[in-house]
Design a protein around this motif. Structure first.
Motif, PDB file in Angstrom:
ATOM      1  N   UNK A 254       0.806  -1.226   0.000  1.00 37.77           N
ATOM      2  CA  UNK A 254       0.000   0.000   0.000  1.00 37.77           C
ATOM      3  C   UNK A 254       0.836   1.271   0.000  1.00 37.77           C
ATOM      4  N   UNK A 255       1.953   1.271   0.721  1.00 37.09           N
ATOM      5  CA  UNK A 255       2.806   2.458   0.748  1.00 37.09           C
ATOM      6  C   UNK A 255       3.455   2.691  -0.618  1.00 37.09           C
ATOM      7  N   UNK A 256       3.898   1.605  -1.254  1.00 31.16           N
ATOM      8  CA  UNK A 256       4.440   1.731  -2.605  1.00 31.16           C
ATOM      9  C   UNK A 256       3.386   2.248  -3.573  1.00 31.16           C
ATOM     10  N   UNK A 257       2.170   1.709  -3.454  1.00 28.95           N
ATOM     11  CA  UNK A 257       1.103   2.090  -4.374  1.00 28.95           C
ATOM     12  C   UNK A 257       0.750   3.567  -4.233  1.00 28.95           C
ATOM     13  N   UNK A 258       0.616   4.035  -3.000  1.00 33.79           N
ATOM     14  CA  UNK A 258       0.268   5.442  -2.778  1.00 33.79           C
ATOM     15  C   UNK A 258       1.377   6.358  -3.287  1.00 33.79           C
ATOM     16  N   UNK A 259       2.617   6.037  -2.909  1.00 34.38           N
ATOM     17  CA  UNK A 259       3.738   6.872  -3.334  1.00 34.38           C
ATOM     18  C   UNK A 259       3.897   6.845  -4.851  1.00 34.38           C
ATOM     19  N   UNK A 260       3.747   5.666  -5.448  1.00 33.23           N
ATOM     20  CA  UNK A 260       3.882   5.562  -6.895  1.00 33.23           C
ATOM     21  C   UNK A 260       2.790   6.309  -7.632  1.00 33.23           C
ATOM     22  N   UNK A 261       1.571   6.247  -7.111  1.00 35.35           N
ATOM     23  CA  UNK A 261       0.457   6.971  -7.734  1.00 35.35           C
ATOM     24  C   UNK A 261       0.710   8.479  -7.704  1.00 35.35           C
ATOM     25  N   UNK A 262       1.181   8.965  -6.567  1.00 40.49           N
ATOM     26  CA  UNK A 262       1.507  10.390  -6.458  1.00 40.49           C
ATOM     27  C   UNK A 262       2.622  10.753  -7.434  1.00 40.49           C
ATOM     28  N   UNK A 263       3.623   9.881  -7.538  1.00 44.64           N
ATOM     29  CA  UNK A 263       4.757  10.166  -8.419  1.00 44.64           C
ATOM     30  C   UNK A 263       4.343  10.165  -9.886  1.00 44.64           C
ATOM     31  N   UNK A 264       3.439   9.259 -10.271  1.00 42.53           N
ATOM     32  CA  UNK A 264       2.977   9.223 -11.663  1.00 42.53           C
ATOM     33  C   UNK A 264       2.257  10.519 -12.016  1.00 42.53           C
ATOM     34  N   UNK A 265       1.473  11.047 -11.074  1.00 40.99           N
ATOM     35  CA  UNK A 265       0.703  12.256 -11.355  1.00 40.99           C
ATOM     36  C   UNK A 265       1.532  13.529 -11.205  1.00 40.99           C
ATOM     37  N   UNK A 266       2.305  13.622 -10.126  1.00 37.94           N
ATOM     38  CA  UNK A 266       2.962  14.894  -9.810  1.00 37.94           C
ATOM     39  C   UNK A 266       4.468  14.762  -9.608  1.00 37.94           C
ATOM     40  N   UNK A 267       5.056  13.672 -10.081  1.00 39.28           N
ATOM     41  CA  UNK A 267       6.481  13.463  -9.852  1.00 39.28           C
ATOM     42  C   UNK A 267       7.346  14.585 -10.379  1.00 39.28           C
ATOM     43  N   UNK A 268       7.054  15.042 -11.588  1.00 41.39           N
ATOM     44  CA  UNK A 268       7.854  16.115 -12.180  1.00 41.39           C
ATOM     45  C   UNK A 268       7.776  17.400 -11.384  1.00 41.39           C
ATOM     46  N   UNK A 269       6.561  17.768 -10.978  1.00 40.42           N
ATOM     47  CA  UNK A 269       6.386  19.003 -10.208  1.00 40.42           C
ATOM     48  C   UNK A 269       7.063  18.916  -8.843  1.00 40.42           C
ATOM     49  N   UNK A 270       6.959  17.752  -8.200  1.00 42.74           N
ATOM     50  CA  UNK A 270       7.580  17.591  -6.881  1.00 42.74           C
ATOM     51  C   UNK A 270       9.099  17.676  -6.999  1.00 42.74           C
ATOM     52  N   UNK A 271       9.649  17.037  -8.029  1.00 41.19           N
ATOM     53  CA  UNK A 271      11.101  17.080  -8.227  1.00 41.19           C
ATOM     54  C   UNK A 271      11.569  18.501  -8.504  1.00 41.19           C
ATOM     55  N   UNK A 272      10.854  19.217  -9.373  1.00 42.98           N
ATOM     56  CA  UNK A 272      11.229  20.602  -9.682  1.00 42.98           C
ATOM     57  C   UNK A 272      11.171  21.479  -8.435  1.00 42.98           C
ATOM     58  N   UNK A 273      10.132  21.294  -7.627  1.00 39.47           N
ATOM     59  CA  UNK A 273       9.997  22.089  -6.402  1.00 39.47           C
ATOM     60  C   UNK A 273      11.164  21.820  -5.455  1.00 39.47           C
ATOM     61  N   UNK A 274      11.543  20.543  -5.337  1.00 42.88           N
ATOM     62  CA  UNK A 274      12.653  20.196  -4.441  1.00 42.88           C
ATOM     63  C   UNK A 274      13.968  20.801  -4.939  1.00 42.88           C
ATOM     64  N   UNK A 275      14.218  20.679  -6.244  1.00 40.20           N
ATOM     65  CA  UNK A 275      15.466  21.210  -6.791  1.00 40.20           C
ATOM     66  C   UNK A 275      15.539  22.724  -6.641  1.00 40.20           C
ATOM     67  N   UNK A 276      14.402  23.392  -6.825  1.00 43.42           N
ATOM     68  CA  UNK A 276      14.380  24.842  -6.630  1.00 43.42           C
ATOM     69  C   UNK A 276      14.600  25.204  -5.166  1.00 43.42           C
ATOM     70  N   UNK A 277      14.054  24.383  -4.266  1.00 42.74           N
ATOM     71  CA  UNK A 277      14.176  24.670  -2.835  1.00 42.74           C
ATOM     72  C   UNK A 277      15.617  24.569  -2.362  1.00 42.74           C
ATOM     73  N   UNK A 278      16.375  23.632  -2.943  1.00 40.17           N
ATOM     74  CA  UNK A 278      17.766  23.451  -2.506  1.00 40.17           C
ATOM     75  C   UNK A 278      18.744  24.218  -3.387  1.00 40.17           C
ATOM     76  N   UNK A 279      18.208  24.995  -4.327  1.00 39.06           N
ATOM     77  CA  UNK A 279      19.049  25.872  -5.124  1.00 39.06           C
ATOM     78  C   UNK A 279      19.718  25.239  -6.317  1.00 39.06           C
ATOM     79  N   UNK A 280      19.235  24.066  -6.763  1.00 38.64           N
ATOM     80  CA  UNK A 280      19.831  23.420  -7.930  1.00 38.64           C
ATOM     81  C   UNK A 280      19.130  23.798  -9.221  1.00 38.64           C
ATOM     82  N   UNK A 281      18.099  24.625  -9.121  1.00 41.11           N
ATOM     83  CA  UNK A 281      17.358  24.956 -10.342  1.00 41.11           C
ATOM     84  C   UNK A 281      16.831  26.367 -10.251  1.00 41.11           C
TER      85      UNK A 281
END
Length: 284
Positions: free
Chosen positions: A257-284
């Motif tokens: 269930x934890x894999x399924x929930x995390x994977x579902x979120x990543x399929x929908x918003x993975x790109x946005x979450x990654x971009x937000x993280x990279x911007x937050x740590x100053x890599x983008x």
């Protein structure tokens, strides 16, 4: 994200409620069907006489009935969500309480379908990810109940993800292929390292296949995020259950269930979450 027609979102939610009603049947019956199949195979191998499985039992037969009084459920008592509310959560015949899990599963399926429709808009992507979402929900519930991720659900969805991405529906095919390979091999490696170190099985093979499935749909890029989120949520969930004395430290917990929930979120918003993280740590 473009503005989505609310009619499509509403239709998706209604469809999700209907599918959720079917998932209740699937989650309840599929493990029993598999158990009967395994029992029949063992019976045949051992050469034992008699019929080990009894009357026909599948997703269609016998008709659904109350688990308390075995009264068949009439069609108007099986309307997703509405019937539960109209019956006030009790069987129309014996008045025993109906588990809240049934309407909650229907509601969850409806809401998930609506979110997918809102996110992707009308098109093949929305339809495909709805199908993925329904499968992940069913597998999660079965894993919670039986610590089982049935191949009959996991493998067809894995292959379907690769087939759909052969036309780049969600990600390019090379990303999907490597996602499936890396997804499986990463948890397989963790499994064997843990087994060699402790002599115990740290997870089931179904978890390997489930992560491969998610990689086949979302590409290898979503795998680190999926593993990180699922591990964090799994640890937090385990600690909460331990603190409330719901489980013992050595009690096996389903990871699916934890894999399924995390994977579902990543399929929908993975790109946005990654971009937000990279911007937050100053890599983008």
């Amino acid at each position: 994200m473009s503005q989505q027609p609310w009619a499509f979102v509403a239709m998706a939610m209604v469809l999700g409620l209907i599918v959720g009603s079917f998932l209740n049947v699937l989650v309840w019956r599929l493990p029993k069907m598999l158990e009967r199949e395994w029992r029949a195979q063992a019976h045949e191998v051992l050469g034992l006489p008699g019929d080990p499985v009894g009357p026909r039992y599948n997703l269609m037969q016998p008709n659904s009935c109350c688990p308390h009084c075995n009264q068949p459920i009439r069609p108007w008592e099986n309307i997703p969500l509405l019937s539960y509310l109209m019956l006030r959560g009790r069987c129309a015949h014996c008045r025993e309480a109906i588990s809240t899990r049934y309407p909650l599963t229907e509601l969850a399926c409806g809401l998930i379908s609506a979110v997918v429709a809102w996110h992707f808009g009308f098109g093949w992507q929305a339809g495909a990810v709805m199908l993925l979402s329904w499968g992940l929900l069913a597998m999660s519930l079965i894993d919670v109940d039986h610590q089982l991720l049935p191949d009959v659900l996991v493998l067809p969805l894995l292959w379907l993800g690769l087939m759909l991405n052969s036309v780049e529906l969600l990600v390019p095919l090379p990303d999907a292929l490597w996602g499936a390979v890396i997804g499986y091999m990463s948890l397989w490696t963790v499994f064997w390292l843990f087994k060699l170190a402790t002599g115990k099985d740290g997870m089931g093979y179904g978890d390997f296949k489930l992560l491969a499935l998610l990689g086949a749909w979302g590409g290898w890029q979503i795998l680190p995020m999926t593993l990180l989120m699922s591990s964090l949520v799994g640890v937090c969930g385990g600690l909460i259950l331990l603190r409330r004395s719901k489980i013992q430290a050595a009690t096996p917990m389903p990871f699916g269930p934890y894999l399924a929930i995390a994977g579902w979120i990543a399929v929908l918003w993975g790109g946005q979450i990654t971009d937000f993280y990279l911007q937050s740590v100053g890599f983008k």
